[in-house]
Motif scaffolding. Structure first.
Motif, PDB file in Angstrom:
ATOM      1  N   UNK A   1      57.124  36.390  70.865  1.00 26.97           N
ATOM      2  CA  UNK A   1      56.246  37.018  72.074  1.00 26.97           C
ATOM      3  C   UNK A   1      55.911  35.734  73.246  1.00 26.97           C
ATOM      4  N   UNK A   2      55.961  34.504  72.454  1.00 28.53           N
ATOM      5  CA  UNK A   2      56.128  32.917  72.892  1.00 28.53           C
ATOM      6  C   UNK A   2      57.496  33.135  73.347  1.00 28.53           C
ATOM      7  N   UNK A   3      58.393  33.574  73.169  1.00 29.31           N
ATOM      8  CA  UNK A   3      60.190  33.527  73.307  1.00 29.31           C
ATOM      9  C   UNK A   3      60.815  33.866  74.268  1.00 29.31           C
ATOM     10  N   UNK A   4      59.677  35.080  74.567  1.00 29.33           N
ATOM     11  CA  UNK A   4      59.864  36.339  75.410  1.00 29.33           C
ATOM     12  C   UNK A   4      58.915  35.902  76.847  1.00 29.33           C
ATOM     13  N   UNK A   5      58.444  34.886  76.807  1.00 38.04           N
ATOM     14  CA  UNK A   5      57.234  34.222  77.394  1.00 38.04           C
ATOM     15  C   UNK A   5      58.132  33.700  78.551  1.00 38.04           C
ATOM     16  N   UNK A   6      58.517  32.459  77.833  1.00 41.35           N
ATOM     17  CA  UNK A   6      59.293  30.785  78.119  1.00 41.35           C
ATOM     18  C   UNK A   6      60.332  31.303  78.926  1.00 41.35           C
ATOM     19  N   UNK A   7      61.335  32.035  78.087  1.00 39.21           N
ATOM     20  CA  UNK A   7      62.627  32.730  78.824  1.00 39.21           C
ATOM     21  C   UNK A   7      62.094  33.488  79.818  1.00 39.21           C
ATOM     22  N   UNK A   8      61.191  33.895  80.132  1.00 43.06           N
ATOM     23  CA  UNK A   8      60.817  34.786  81.613  1.00 43.06           C
ATOM     24  C   UNK A   8      61.406  36.242  81.022  1.00 43.06           C
ATOM     25  N   UNK A   9      61.608  36.370  79.571  1.00 45.29           N
ATOM     26  CA  UNK A   9      61.983  37.588  79.583  1.00 45.29           C
ATOM     27  C   UNK A   9      61.552  39.266  79.938  1.00 45.29           C
ATOM     28  N   UNK A  10      62.545  40.809  80.264  1.00 42.39           N
ATOM     29  CA  UNK A  10      60.869  41.492  80.490  1.00 42.39           C
ATOM     30  C   UNK A  10      61.855  42.438  79.535  1.00 42.39           C
ATOM     31  N   UNK A  11      62.742  43.128  79.577  1.00 48.34           N
ATOM     32  CA  UNK A  11      63.245  44.110  78.162  1.00 48.34           C
ATOM     33  C   UNK A  11      64.105  43.678  77.628  1.00 48.34           C
ATOM     34  N   UNK A  12      63.547  45.371  76.948  1.00 48.10           N
ATOM     35  CA  UNK A  12      64.009  45.106  75.139  1.00 48.10           C
ATOM     36  C   UNK A  12      64.447  46.010  74.664  1.00 48.10           C
ATOM     37  N   UNK A  13      65.639  46.159  73.898  1.00 46.24           N
ATOM     38  CA  UNK A  13      65.546  47.089  72.987  1.00 46.24           C
ATOM     39  C   UNK A  13      65.131  46.764  71.114  1.00 46.24           C
ATOM     40  N   UNK A  14      64.751  48.088  70.750  1.00 44.98           N
ATOM     41  CA  UNK A  14      65.080  47.889  69.062  1.00 44.98           C
ATOM     42  C   UNK A  14      65.967  48.405  68.639  1.00 44.98           C
ATOM     43  N   UNK A  15      66.968  48.067  68.074  1.00 44.98           N
ATOM     44  CA  UNK A  15      67.736  49.056  66.795  1.00 44.98           C
ATOM     45  C   UNK A  15      66.974  48.576  65.035  1.00 44.98           C
ATOM     46  N   UNK A  16      67.279  49.357  64.434  1.00 47.31           N
ATOM     47  CA  UNK A  16      66.570  49.225  63.648  1.00 47.31           C
ATOM     48  C   UNK A  16      66.952  50.882  62.290  1.00 47.31           C
ATOM     49  N   UNK A  17      66.741  49.909  61.124  1.00 50.76           N
ATOM     50  CA  UNK A  17      67.430  51.169  60.036  1.00 50.76           C
ATOM     51  C   UNK A  17      65.763  51.729  59.382  1.00 50.76           C
ATOM     52  N   UNK A  18      66.098  52.613  59.953  1.00 53.55           N
ATOM     53  CA  UNK A  18      65.030  53.800  59.380  1.00 53.55           C
ATOM     54  C   UNK A  18      65.189  55.384  58.498  1.00 53.55           C
ATOM     55  N   UNK A  19      65.040  55.499  57.626  1.00 53.26           N
ATOM     56  CA  UNK A  19      65.474  56.870  56.976  1.00 53.26           C
ATOM     57  C   UNK A  19      64.211  57.638  56.221  1.00 53.26           C
ATOM     58  N   UNK A  20      64.277  58.966  57.422  1.00 57.03           N
ATOM     59  CA  UNK A  20      62.997  59.677  57.816  1.00 57.03           C
ATOM     60  C   UNK A  20      63.730  60.157  56.002  1.00 57.03           C
ATOM     61  N   UNK A  21      62.271  60.183  55.920  1.00 59.96           N
ATOM     62  CA  UNK A  21      62.003  60.687  53.835  1.00 59.96           C
ATOM     63  C   UNK A  21      60.697  61.208  53.944  1.00 59.96           C
TER      64      UNK A  21
END
Length: 246
Positions: free
Chosen positions: A145-165
């Motif tokens: 969150x601090x990184x986003x505020x420091x560089x004024x980033x707005x958009x973000x995408x999450x890519x992660x492992x998720x095995x439905x079980x």
């Protein structure tokens, strides 16, 4: 007074093996890994005279990575009057109910655990005697969150492992992403901004298919970073396919 006659009973509920077991043991903890470390720590306690020799009883119990058997292990030790502290658990869904109940057992049973890092276990009023020896995900979330505020980033995408079980609601990667999503929503609310994949060997997908999947995710992420929604990108792709067919 702690003595050989009145020892401290340290219950260590862990699986007997460190199998990943469909995401139930994300950090691969097991009794055979922890026992040598616990023995060394206990030797030092005795050597430095912190406690009398043979005044600590280490009790290893197989939690079987079960959200039923795991908590029941602690209950059984409570009935035997052989539990003063719990060290362990490898499965978050077994840890949570024990951590909620332990303040009401005897004079309170403290829990020291290397897991339970998700923000859903941050409430100290509910999990009064639980101590996490690893940094919880809220620390990572605060840094991001601090990184986003420091560089004024707005958009973000999450890519992660998720095995439905059917045997587990969500995995550790999902819990980490959920902890990150909470503070990032305060910066900018984004919908449909995540992509999941399955890294398990049991996943029925070839290497070529996986590479294609990642390529598609990266293209979609780039589009979304430029302000196009996931659905508008799907429409864009559909129109291109129709043009090619014509």
């Amino acid at each position: 007074m702690i003595s050989v006659k009145h020892p401290i009973h340290l219950v260590i509920p862990l699986p007997n093996d460190d199998d990943f077991s469909n995401g139930k043991n994300p950090f691969l903890f097991s009794s055979h890994k922890v026992k040598p470390l616990a023995d060394l720590a206990l030797e030092r306690v005795y050597r430095e005279g912190i406690l009398p020799n043979n005044s600590v009883n280490l009790i290893y119990r197989d939690s079987k990575l079960s959200d039923a058997i795991g908590p029941n292990v602690a209950v059984e030790q409570l009935l035997k009057k052989q539990i003063d502290c719990i060290i362990g658990y490898a499965y978050g869904y077994a840890l949570a109910p024990v951590a909620r109940m332990s303040p009401y057992w005897k004079d309170g049973i403290p829990i020291i655990t290397p897991i339970g890092l998700t923000m859903s276990l941050d409430d100290k009023k509910e999990y009064q005697l639980m101590t996490r020896i690893n940094s919880p995900y809220k620390v990572v979330a605060s840094a991001v969150s601090t990184l986003f505020k420091t560089y004024q980033w707005k958009r973000h995408i999450f890519m992660f492992h998720h095995a439905k079980s059917p045997t587990i609601a969500v995995g550790e990667c999902f819990l980490l992403m959920a902890s990150l999503q909470h503070p990032l929503r305060q910066i900018q609310e984004m919908q449909h901004n995540f992509f999941t994949f399955n890294e398990d060997s049991s996943a029925n997908i070839t290497l070529e298919e996986r590479h294609k999947q990642f390529k598609e995710y990266l293209v979609q992420s780039s589009r979304m970073a430029n302000g196009q929604s996931f659905f508008s990108f799907q429409n864009f792709e559909k129109k291109n396919i129709e043009k090619e067919q014509i």
